[in-house]
Design a protein around this motif. Structure first.
Motif, PDB file in Angstrom:
ATOM      1  N   VAL A   2     -30.539  51.569   7.449  1.00 33.94           N
ATOM      2  CA  VAL A   2     -31.014  51.595   8.738  1.00 33.94           C
ATOM      3  C   VAL A   2     -30.684  52.583   9.671  1.00 33.94           C
ATOM      4  N   GLN A   3     -31.294  53.185  10.319  1.00 35.71           N
ATOM      5  CA  GLN A   3     -31.228  54.283  11.150  1.00 35.71           C
ATOM      6  C   GLN A   3     -30.897  53.977  12.602  1.00 35.71           C
ATOM      7  N   ILE A   4     -29.686  54.489  13.184  1.00 41.28           N
ATOM      8  CA  ILE A   4     -29.176  54.417  14.668  1.00 41.28           C
ATOM      9  C   ILE A   4     -29.594  55.679  15.072  1.00 41.28           C
ATOM     10  N   ALA A   5     -30.172  55.699  16.121  1.00 38.23           N
ATOM     11  CA  ALA A   5     -30.445  56.876  17.158  1.00 38.23           C
ATOM     12  C   ALA A   5     -29.328  57.098  18.055  1.00 38.23           C
ATOM     13  N   GLU A  61     -29.481  53.726  19.952  1.00 46.15           N
ATOM     14  CA  GLU A  61     -30.635  52.869  19.970  1.00 46.15           C
ATOM     15  C   GLU A  61     -30.703  52.253  18.483  1.00 46.15           C
ATOM     16  N   ILE A  62     -30.365  51.039  18.571  1.00 45.27           N
ATOM     17  CA  ILE A  62     -30.259  49.910  17.451  1.00 45.27           C
ATOM     18  C   ILE A  62     -31.655  49.556  17.181  1.00 45.27           C
ATOM     19  N   PRO A  63     -32.065  49.516  15.890  1.00 49.67           N
ATOM     20  CA  PRO A  63     -33.447  48.771  15.644  1.00 49.67           C
ATOM     21  C   PRO A  63     -33.352  47.471  15.994  1.00 49.67           C
ATOM     22  N   GLU A  64     -34.503  46.791  16.553  1.00 53.69           N
ATOM     23  CA  GLU A  64     -34.472  45.309  16.714  1.00 53.69           C
ATOM     24  C   GLU A  64     -34.291  44.623  15.256  1.00 53.69           C
ATOM     25  N   SER A  93     -29.215  45.234  20.344  1.00 53.60           N
ATOM     26  CA  SER A  93     -30.356  45.985  20.124  1.00 53.60           C
ATOM     27  C   SER A  93     -30.973  46.665  21.315  1.00 53.60           C
ATOM     28  N   ASP A  94     -31.045  45.915  22.437  1.00 49.37           N
ATOM     29  CA  ASP A  94     -31.384  46.367  23.670  1.00 49.37           C
ATOM     30  C   ASP A  94     -30.454  47.030  24.617  1.00 49.37           C
ATOM     31  N   ARG A  96     -28.465  50.080  26.020  1.00 46.11           N
ATOM     32  CA  ARG A  96     -28.649  51.728  25.896  1.00 46.11           C
ATOM     33  C   ARG A  96     -27.647  52.562  26.585  1.00 46.11           C
TER      34      ARG A  96
END
Length: 154
Positions: A2-5, A61-64, A93-94, A96
């Protein structure tokens, strides 16, 4: 994987490392204190019995379908009585906004957090959301309504 922006928060010290896994088998990545410029030199001292939010200088920014759990570092807990009172803390995930870590000093000594110190670990985990439904009854089990301590000592 998983990639976390990640983006730097305004005023963050970009020389502080991003969360990193200390070993190849580590489940949690170490996350560090990243204080605003006015507090970098002095850091923060948490008095016995008190808690404080330690800024990390990061936004995610965590993926849904995933969350980030913020957990205590076992060395800080054992050696200094430093823990996370809402452990694990959840970053949805939502969200920011700026990521902060709530540290609680459960010891009888002041604890100093310096700029760049490892203050917690973060674990990326999948999220399953449930549906809730009112029903007429629940199935029986061997435990039944036995609550706290009903299965043995403590």
């Amino acid at each position: 994987m998983v990639q976390i922006a990640v983006i730097w928060d305004q005023g963050a010290d970009r020389s502080i490392p991003l969360p990193t896994y200390a070993t190849v088998g580590a489940a949690g990545a170490d996350i560090r204190a990243n204080f605003a410029p006015d507090f970098r030199e002095e850091g923060m001292t948490i008095a016995p019995g008190f808690r404080a939010v330690i800024q990390t200088g990061l936004r995610f920014e965590i993926p849904e379908g995933f969350e980030v759990q913020i957990r205590p570092r076992s060395g800080l807990a054992l050696k200094h009585g430093i823990t996370i009172p809402n452990s694990p803390g959840t970053i949805d995930s939502d969200y920011r906004g700026p990521v902060g870590v709530i540290l609680h000093n459960a010891s009888n000594q002041p604890f100093h957090v310096a700029h760049g110190d490892r203050v917690a670990q973060m674990v990326v985990a999948p999220v399953v959301q449930a549906q809730f439904a009112i029903v007429d009854g629940l199935s029986d089990t061997g435990r039944g309504e036995g609550g706290f301590g009903s299965t043995g000592h403590g």
